[in-house]
Design an enzyme around this catalytic site. Structure first.
Site, PDB file in Angstrom:
ATOM      1  N   GLU A  45       0.749  -1.199  -0.073  1.00 43.96           N
ATOM      2  CA  GLU A  45       0.048   0.026   0.027  1.00 43.96           C
ATOM      3  C   GLU A  45       0.774   1.349  -0.045  1.00 43.96           C
ATOM      4  O   GLU A  45       2.019   1.301   0.360  1.00 43.96           O
ATOM      5  CB  GLU A  45      -1.050  -0.020   1.230  1.00 43.96           C
ATOM      6  N   GLU A  56      -1.053  -9.871  -6.818  1.00 46.95           N
ATOM      7  CA  GLU A  56      -1.135 -10.506  -8.237  1.00 46.95           C
ATOM      8  C   GLU A  56      -0.125  -9.695  -8.896  1.00 46.95           C
ATOM      9  O   GLU A  56       0.785 -10.293  -9.603  1.00 46.95           O
ATOM     10  CB  GLU A  56      -2.387 -10.631  -8.867  1.00 46.95           C
ATOM     11  N   CYS A  87      -8.783  -8.145  -8.317  1.00 47.18           N
ATOM     12  CA  CYS A  87      -9.491  -7.047  -8.674  1.00 47.18           C
ATOM     13  C   CYS A  87      -9.617  -6.953 -10.209  1.00 47.18           C
ATOM     14  O   CYS A  87      -8.838  -7.722 -10.814  1.00 47.18           O
ATOM     15  CB  CYS A  87      -8.973  -5.888  -8.103  1.00 47.18           C
TER      16      CYS A  87
END
Length: 133
Positions: A45, A56, A87
């Site tokens: 993050e 991923e 996502c």
């Protein structure tokens, strides 16, 4: 059939290393490349949320850096009760290096919870084969 136990172990090794000070939600991913090598990644993050990196994406970057060129299988390991599927952006990243029939396993701490093909996660996808040349 790819060794999903090895993929789970690789994802489980990197998941605790995730840098997730904002969401506190750690994700690990591992993939098997065309040469049989396993590459793992974890989410990273950033205080400027849009510039973080998914697990991923990290695994795909490791594969490319390691010399792999295509994904034979992928496993995503998340926390909590809900399935932690890739996502939308990662589904497209995976499609760049994987065929629609590529198996994608979704796991939780106890093991694999669900199986999908990439086609099931990203139907009627746009990929390298759509481009001329």
């Amino acid at each position: 059939m790819p060794d999903f136990d090895a993929l789970f172990s690789a994802a489980a090794r990197v998941q605790p290393r995730a840098y997730a000070p904002y969401s506190r939600f750690r994700v690990g991913a591992a993939l098997m490349a065309d040469d049989g090598a396993i590459y793992a990644g974890c989410n990273v993050e950033n205080a400027a949320y849009p510039v973080g990196s998914c697990a991923e994406a990290g695994a795909i970057s490791a594969m490319i850096a390691g010399g792999g060129r295509s994904i034979r299988a992928l496993l995503v390991l998340g926390e909590g009760e809900a399935l932690v599927t890739p996502c939308g952006a990662c589904r497209q990243r995976i499609r760049e290096f994987a065929a629609p029939e590529t198996p994608v396993a979704i796991a939780g701490p106890e093991g694999i919870r669900a199986w999908f093909s990439l086609e099931a996660l990203l139907p009627a996808s746009f990929g390298p084969d759509n481009l001329p040349g």
